[in-house]
Design an enzyme around this catalytic site. Structure first.
Site, mmCIF file in Angstrom:
data_model
loop_
_atom_site.group_PDB
_atom_site.id
_atom_site.type_symbol
_atom_site.label_atom_id
_atom_site.label_comp_id
_atom_site.label_asym_id
_atom_site.label_seq_id
_atom_site.Cartn_x
_atom_site.Cartn_y
_atom_site.Cartn_z
ATOM 1 N N HIS A 62 4.277 3.038 0.253
ATOM 2 C CA HIS A 62 2.848 3.161 0.550
ATOM 3 C C HIS A 62 2.070 2.327 -0.476
ATOM 4 O O HIS A 62 2.645 1.821 -1.445
ATOM 5 C CB HIS A 62 2.391 4.617 0.534
ATOM 6 C CG HIS A 62 2.516 5.299 -0.788
ATOM 7 N ND1 HIS A 62 3.733 5.485 -1.431
ATOM 8 C CD2 HIS A 62 1.583 5.851 -1.618
ATOM 9 C CE1 HIS A 62 3.534 6.130 -2.568
ATOM 10 N NE2 HIS A 62 2.236 6.345 -2.710
ATOM 11 N N ASP A 66 0.709 2.888 -8.160
ATOM 12 C CA ASP A 66 1.922 3.088 -8.950
ATOM 13 C C ASP A 66 3.190 2.683 -8.208
ATOM 14 O O ASP A 66 4.291 2.751 -8.761
ATOM 15 C CB ASP A 66 2.033 4.542 -9.453
ATOM 16 C CG ASP A 66 1.976 5.574 -8.345
ATOM 17 O OD1 ASP A 66 1.435 5.266 -7.275
ATOM 18 O OD2 ASP A 66 2.467 6.704 -8.562
#
Length: 308
Positions: A62, A66
């Site tokens: 996604h 991060d």
């Protein structure tokens, strides 16, 4: 054929001095596949002396920072060598916009084709002659997918004594039979692979699951994995926080491993609230459900052998 996974980063949310952000490299003989590309990915690749120049495809779960902030660096790094083969990038919607915007803003010099494919439904996203990689939906605060790499069944064990009984000459014909092809002998008789081979043997399966609310359906997707890399972000006392942020606890990761009957499960994507020493809390809670549970660590190498 060797298969091994390298944990390049096992942290979530923010990098720590001793823990890079989530990224896993899967090496299957000459094929290299990167799953997520958090900050610090290049550092671990260098420290492990891995041949990053030959990464075939990158699979993004996604578009939270991060999991993708290491991607521009990898794209630019790959331009430092001669490369004719395309680099494939897979991910949910917005991954194409992220890559194209990064290239434009950073004025990237790219000397190889980049093929970006956005995933909108469960499907096979990448394949080779004897394997395929499938994406399946997870449930996070934005569109997120998990991935499995599955090998096709291998031919059964070859029995030389049976080939000799059938008067198949040692040499190329043995190789053809081992590869699943029938052969015709000098006298015109035909020998079929099943006459000299045992039962088919299963291939291996690798699964990557991170950043998701716990869902029993995940176990169906990763069932029978030889290695499952699975998010175990929080301890069970923080389950309300996990639900709010749509993450999993270590206990839930272990439930998936148990229900999916995987051979090996290593947790990843730990909350930065836990120091490396404090990760033992997550391990203990996971092992209470599934005793084989493990913690992944930065630059950990995990072999994925055949189980015949």
């Amino acid at each position: 054929m060797n298969m091994e996974a390298f944990v390049l980063g096992c942290g979530g949310m923010m990098p720590l001095p001793y823990r890079h952000l989530t990224s896993v490299l899967l090496r299957r003989d000459g094929d290299l596949f990167l799953f997520d590309c958090g900050e610090g990915t290049q550092v671990s690749l260098r420290r492990l002396n891995l041949k990053w120049k030959k990464i075939d495809a990158i699979f993004i779960s996604h578009t939270h920072a991060d999991h993708i902030t290491g991607l521009p660096g990898i794209l630019m790094l790959s331009s430092q060598v001669e490369r004719k083969e395309p680099l494939y990038i897979y991910g949910p919607p917005k991954i194409k916009e992220y890559v194209e915007t990064s290239r434009k803003v950073l004025d990237m010099y790219i000397n190889y084709p980049i093929v970006i494919k956005e995933i909108t439904a469960p499907c096979v996203v990448h394949s080779g002659k004897d394997f395929y990689i499938r994406a399946f939906p997870l449930e996070h605060t934005k569109t997120c997918v998990g991935y499995t790499l599955e090998e096709l069944d291998r031919p059964g064990e070859f029995f030389p004594e049976k080939a000799m009984e059938l008067k198949v000459p040692c040499g190329p014909m043995w190789s053809q039979l081992q590869s699943g092809f029938e052969v015709t002998l000098a006298d015109g008789s035909v020998v079929k692979p099943e006459q000299v081979l045992g039962s088919k043997r299963s291939g291996r399966k690798f699964s990557f699951v991170t950043d998701t609310l716990y869902k029993p359906s995940i176990a169906n997707e990763v069932r029978g994995s030889d290695l499952l890399i699975c998010e175990g972000m929080f301890e069970k006392d923080l389950i309300d926080q996990a639900k709010e942020k749509k993450h999993m606890t270590a206990e839930q990761a272990a439930i998936i491993a148990r229900d999916a009957n995987v051979r090996r499960m290593c947790m990843i994507h730990y909350s930065p609230r836990y120091t490396d020493r404090e990760l033992s809390v997550l391990l203990e809670e996971a092992q209470a459900v599934w005793p084989q549970a493990e913690l992944s660590r930065d630059r950990m190498q995990i072999d994925i052998p055949y189980i015949d």
